[in-house]
Design an enzyme around this catalytic site. Structure first.
Site, PDB file in Angstrom:
ATOM      1  CG  HIS A 149     -25.965  -4.301  18.790  1.00  0.00           C
ATOM      2  ND1 HIS A 149     -25.929  -5.868  18.578  1.00  0.00           N
ATOM      3  CD2 HIS A 149     -26.754  -3.842  19.178  1.00  0.00           C
ATOM      4  CE1 HIS A 149     -27.214  -6.130  18.407  1.00  0.00           C
ATOM      5  NE2 HIS A 149     -27.588  -5.156  18.550  1.00  0.00           N
ATOM      6  CB  CYS A 161     -26.751   4.150  -3.271  1.00  0.00           C
ATOM      7  SG  CYS A 161     -27.834   1.908  -3.613  1.00  0.00           S
ATOM      8  CG  ASP A 221     -28.460  -7.140  -2.062  1.00  0.00           C
ATOM      9  OD1 ASP A 221     -28.449  -8.195  -1.657  1.00  0.00           O
ATOM     10  OD2 ASP A 221     -28.816  -6.019  -1.416  1.00  0.00           O
ATOM     11  CD  GLU A 253     -31.167  -3.801  -3.305  1.00  0.00           C
ATOM     12  OE1 GLU A 253     -30.132  -4.019  -2.796  1.00  0.00           O
ATOM     13  OE2 GLU A 253     -32.826  -3.561  -3.178  1.00  0.00           O
TER      14      GLU A 253
HETATM   15  C1  PEP Z   1     -26.897  -2.757  -2.527  1.00  0.00           C
HETATM   16  O1  PEP Z   1     -27.825  -4.167  -2.125  1.00  0.00           O
HETATM   17  O2  PEP Z   1     -26.251  -2.303  -2.936  1.00  0.00           O
HETATM   18  C2  PEP Z   1     -27.147  -1.885  -1.108  1.00  0.00           C
HETATM   19  C3  PEP Z   1     -26.894  -0.516  -1.474  1.00  0.00           C
HETATM   20  O3  PEP Z   1     -28.336  -2.396   0.063  1.00  0.00           O
HETATM   21  P1  PEP Z   1     -27.639  -2.880   1.241  1.00  0.00           P
HETATM   22  O4  PEP Z   1     -25.962  -3.185   1.366  1.00  0.00           O
HETATM   23  O5  PEP Z   1     -28.094  -2.176   2.258  1.00  0.00           O
HETATM   24  O6  PEP Z   1     -28.542  -4.287   0.522  1.00  0.00           O
HETATM   25 MG    MG Z   2     -29.540  -4.460  -1.499  1.00  0.00          MG
END
Ligand code: PEP
Ligand code: MG
Length: 744
Positions: free
Chosen positions: A371, A680, A633, A609
Site C-alpha cells: 500500500h 501493455c 507475464d 500473456e
Molecule cells: C503484463 O503481464 O505484462 C501486464 C501488463 O499485466 P500485469 O503486469 O498487471 O500482470
Molecule cells: Mg499480466
C-alpha cells in the site's frame, strides 16, 4: 575456460548484488574479489573516471595495497591504465615496465606484477573507468582472458555510471562504512519504490513500536474521562475530514483506508475497554495504550495476513488518539521543505504527509507494505527504501538529496554533488509545452501511446502527457486496498470517475487480475504453492462468476457512453475466452431486462500473456476484437522465471530470442486477421526495445504515464525502415549476447 563461464554467470547477477549492497564500496570490493578469484590473477583493480578532473581514481583493489584505494589517481592518458581509457582500447603487456606508455606509481607494490591487462569501461561515448588485471610475469594474459574481461567491462558500465556521484562524496569523507558514527554517513543505497529527485532538510519520524514510550513523552497528566470523550470526538471529526480531503485525490482507495480507523473508533467494545480502565483509575493515555497493546499483541500473533494488518490500524489509531489527547500541537510541524526519514509508515501516514506537502520519503527497515509504495507513487512522492538504521540518528535538519531514480540517499553532500544533482534534476524536469499531441517516428509514421492506469490519480499525469487513451486499467488495485470485495455500486463509482478522466478516448478495462503477487487479504487465507500458476486472473473470475458479473455490470453501466474495451487477462484457451464473453453477454441481457443504461457493444479482447495462446491466436482472432500483449507475464511464462524473485532476475531477459520471435509471431497473427494489437507490459516503456517493437509492426503501446514523454521522444528519433532492418537482424540472432551487442 570453465572458470570464465562461471564468472560470466556470476556477473549476470551483478545488478542484483548491486541492489543488495549497502554501499557502493562494498559492491566494488566484492566485485574485484570475485573477478580476481575467477580469473586467477593476483591483482584486480578498478579505477573510475572523474570527468571534471579528467583523472582516474583507484576505487577498489584485490591484491594492491588497501591504503591506496581512494588515494591513487592518474590523469587520462597517463600510464598504461590512463592510456587504455584515453584511447578507448584494451592494453595487454607481458612485461608492463617495458611498455612505452608505462609509468611507475609508488606505494602500490605493482612492480611485482609484470603481466598486465587494462580494459576501458565505456558506455556509449562516455568514459566510465578502467579495470586492470595483473599477475606474475610467467603467466601472460591470453586472448580468451581479454575477451572475458571486455565482457565484464561492458556489463559493469551501466551499474557504475549510476554511482558516479560517489567520487565527489568521497572527497569529503572516506568510503561509506555503516559501522562508522553517524556523522560519516554520506551515501546510502536503497531500493527505489517511487521515482523522483528531491533535496531538502531531513525530518526523522520514528514510529513508536512501543506505545508506552510515546506516552512517556507526551504531556498527558491530569486528564479525565471527559477529556477522553472529547478526544474521541475530535479524532472522529479529524478522520472524517482527512477522508473527505483525500477522497478528492485518491477516490478509489483512500477512503477505504481511513474507514478501517473510523470503524474501530466506533467500535463500542474498544471504547468500553478504555472507559473501564479509566474508571478503574488509569489515566486516559495509559488506558489507550493498554487497550491498543492488547489488540496489537493479539492481532500480531495471528497467521492471517488480513488480521495482522489490523494490528497496524490499531497502532495508528492509538497514536492519533494520544496526539489529540495531548493538545492541539502537531508534532510534525511544517513539512514543506522536508525529506521524511521514517522507520515505518502506514498508508494513512503517507496520505497525511502528502497533505503536508513533504518532498520525499526514506523508509528505513520495518518493511514496506505494498500500500505504502503504491500510494507514494500515485501521490508523486519519491520514496526510497533503505535498510540503514543510522539514518534514523541523523540530526534534525541535516541536508539530504534523495535520488529515487536509482535509490540513493546523499547526506550533507559537498557542493559539487549538489551541483551534479541539480543538473540531473533539471534534465528530468520535462518541458510540458514540448509534449506534442501526436507521436510520430522520424519518417512520419504515427505511433499511439496510451497510459496504464493503476490508480485514478494516474489520470492526471496521463492527460498532462497527452496519452491517447487508457491502454490498460488494472482494475484489481481498488480490490487490493480494502477489507472485502467491493459491491457493484462501489465499483460503479470508481469506474465512472475512470471514464470521466479521459472522456472520448479509448478505455481498455482489464477485468480482475488477482492471484500471483496480488493477494487479497480478505480472500487468500491459504497460501498457494505456486500462486503464479494457481487460481489467477480469469481463472478466478470464472470460478467466482458472481464477483465477475458484478464487475462487468459495474463497468458496462459506468462506461455506458465510453469507447469501452474490455479485456480478459491470462486467457489460455478459446473455451476460456468464450466462457468469459458469455458471462459478459449474460450481464448485458440482465441489464437490458432491468432497464439500465449500459455500454451495448464494448470491444472484447484478450491479453496475450500465456505462451500457449500464441499458437491458437489464429483461432482466437476469429472471436476476439483485439489483443494486448502483457510482456511482463509472457516473459515470465516463456522463460520460466518468477518475475518477483530477485534471485532469478538475471534470467528474466526481455530480449531473449524466444521472446523476440514470439512477439513477431503474435504480430503476424494479428496482422493476418486484421486484429488490432498493443503492448501493455513494461517492455513498452523501455527505449532500447522500441526500434525492435516498431520494426515488427507494433504501433500501439501502453505504459505507466511517467514514461510517456521519454518514449514519445524516443519514437521521434526512430526511422522506420532502419528499425525494420534492425528487427530482422535481431530475429535472426540466436544468442542473448549477440542480441545485446546489437541493441547497444
Ligand atoms: C503484463 O503481464 O505484462 C501486464 C501488463 O499485466 P500485469 O503486469 O498487471 O500482470
Ligand atoms: Mg499480466
Amino acid at each position: 575456460m570453465q572458470n570464465h563461464l562461471e564468472l560470466l554467470c556470476d556477473l549476470s547477477e551483478l545488478n542484483w548484488i548491486f541492489n543488495e549492497s549497502q554501499s557502493i564500496d562494498l559492491f566494488l570490493a566484492k566485485l574485484v574479489d570475485m573477478v580476481a578469484g575467477h580469473m586467477q590473477t593476483t591483482v584486480c583493480s578498478l579505477y573510475l573516471y572523474e570527468e571534471e578532473q579528467r583523472e582516474l581514481r583507484l576505487k577498489a583493489t584485490h591484491g594492491l595495497k588497501a591504503g591506496a584505494v581512494g588515494v591513487v589517481r592518474m590523469l587520462e592518458g597517463q600510464g598504461l591504465t590512463g592510456t587504455a581509457l584515453a584511447e578507448k582500447r584494451t592494453i595487454v603487456a607481458a612485461k608492463a615496465s617495458l611498455h612505452p606508455a608505462y609509468k611507475f606509481f609508488g606505494g602500490l607494490n605493482e612492480e611485482l606484477y609484470e603481466a598486465f591487462m587494462a580494459v576501458p569501461i565505456l558506455r556509449g561515448i562516455n568514459k566510465i573507468g578502467v579495470i586492470v588485471l595483473q599477475r606474475e610475469e610467467e603467466k601472460p594474459f591470453s586472448q580468451a582472458e581479454v575477451t572475458v574481461t571486455q565482457t565484464i567491462a561492458s556489463q559493469l558500465a551501466n551499474i557504475i555510471e549510476n554511482v558516479r556521484l560517489l567520487g565527489h562524496i568521497e572527497r569529503r569523507s572516506d568510503a561509506v562504512n555503516i559501522s562508522k558514527p553517524k556523522i560519516e554517513l554520506a551515501l546510502v543505497h536503497g531500493q527505489s519504490a517511487s521515482q523522483g529527485l528531491v533535496k531538502g532538510r531531513a525530518l526523522v519520524l520514528r514510529r513508536y513500536q512501543d506505545l508506552s514510550e510515546y506516552l512517556a513523552e507526551m504531556p498527558l497528566k491530569g486528564l479525565t474521562l471527559n477529556d477522553f470523550h472529547e478526544c474521541v470526538k475530535k479524532t472522529e471529526v479529524q478522520l472524517e475530514m482527512i477522508q473527505s480531503e483525500v477522497e478528492a485525490q485518491l477516490s478509489d482507495v483512500a477512503s477505504l483506508i481511513f474507514s478501517a480507523h473510523l470503524l474501530m473508533l466506533k467500535d463500542s467494545s474498544l471504547l468500553a475497554k478504555i472507559e473501564t480502565l479509566i474508571a478503574q483509575g488509569s489515566s486516559p493515555g495509559a488506558a489507550i495504550v493498554e487497550t491498543a497493546d492488547f489488540y496489537i499483541s493479539h492481532f500480531s500473533r495471528v497467521e492471517d495476513h488480513y488480521i495482522r494488518e489490523k494490528a497496524d490500524d490499531v497502532r495508528d489509531l492509538a497514536l492519533r488518539l494520544l496526539r489529540n489527547l495531548s493538545g492541539p500541537q502537531d508534532d510534525l510541524g511544517d513539512l514543506g521543505d522536508k525529506v521524511v526519514i521514517a522507520d515505518q509508515l502506514l498508508p494513512s501516514d503517507i496520505l497525511k504527509l502528502s497533505h503536508e506537502k513533504i518532498l520525499g520519503i526514506v523508509l528505513v527497515s520495518g518493511g514496506v507494505t505494498s500500500h505504502v509504495a503504491l500510494l507514494a507513487r500515485s501521490l508523486g512522492i519519491p520514496l526510497v527504501i533503505a535498510d540503514e538504521p543510522q539514518l534514523l540518528a541523523l540530526d534534525r535538519n541535516s541536508f539530504v538529496l534523495l535520488d529515487a531514480t536509482i535509490g540513493n540517499v546523499y547526506v550533507n553532500p559537498a557542493p559539487s554533488v549538489i551541483e551534479i544533482f541539480t543538473k540531473k534534476q533539471q534534465e528530468v524536469e520535462i518541458d510540458e509545452a514540448e509534449i506534442a499531441e501526436l507521436t510520430m517516428t522520424r519518417d512520419g509514421e504515427k505511433v499511439f501511446l496510451y497510459s496504464n492506469i493503476n490508480l485514478l490519480s494516474d489520470l492526471k499525469m496521463a492527460n498532462r502527457y497527452r496519452a491517447q487513451g487508457i491502454g490498460l486499467y488494472r482494475s484489481e488495485i481498488p480490490f487490493l486496498v480494502r477489507s472485502d470485495f467491493p459491491s457493484e455500486a462501489e465499483q460503479f463509482l470508481v469506474y465512472q470517475r475512470l471514464a470521466a478522466g479521459m472522456p472520448g478516448k479509448p478505455l481498455v478495462f482489464r477485468t480482475l487480475d488477482i492471484g500471483g503477487d496480488k493477494v487479497l487479504s480478505y480472500y487468500h487465507h491459504e497460501k498457494e504453492e505456486n500462486p503464479f500458476m494457481g487460481m489467477r486472473s480469469i481463472r478466478f473470475s470464472l470460478g467466482h462468476k458472481d464477483i465477475f458479473a458484478r464487475q462487468l455490470r459495474a463497468v458496462m453501466r459506468a462506461c455506458a457512453e465510453s469507447d469501452l474495451r474490455i479485456m480478459f487477462p491470462m486467457v489460455s484457451s478459446l473455451e476460456e475466452f468464450l466462457e468469459a464473453r458469455q458471462v459478459l453477454y449474460d450481464c448485458q441481457q440482465e441489464l437490458k431486462a432491468e432497464g439500465e443504461k449500459f455500454c451495448q457493444a464494448p470491444k472484447i479482447g484478450i491479453m496475450v500473456e500465456i505462451p500457449a495462446v500464441v499458437d491458437i491466436l489464429d483461432d482466437l482472432a476469429g472471436e476476439a476484437d483485439f489483443f494486448s500483449i502483457g510482456t511482463n507475464d509472457l516473459i515470465q511464462y516463456l522463460l520460466a522465471v518468477d518475475r518477483t524473485n530477485e534471485k532469478v532476475a538475471s534470467f528474466y531477459v526481455p530480449h531473449h530470442p524466444a521472446v523476440l520471435r514470439t512477439l513477431k509471431r503474435i504480430m503476424q497473427s494479428a496482422s493476418r486477421h486484421n486484429v488490432p494489437v498493443s503492448i501493455c507490459g513494461e517492455m513498452a516503456s523501455r527505449e532500447i526495445y522500441l526500434p525492435f517493437l516498431l520494426g515488427i509492426g507494433v504501433r500501439n503501446l501502453s505504459l505507466d504515464p511517467v514514461f510517456l514523454p521519454r518514449i514519445k521522444k524516443a519514437c521521434a528519433a526512430i526511422n522506420l525502415p532502419e528499425a525494420k532492418t534492425v528487427a530482422q537482424k535481431l530475429l535472426r540472432l540466436s544468442s542473448i549476447k549477440e542480441i545485446e551487442k546489437l541493441l547497444g
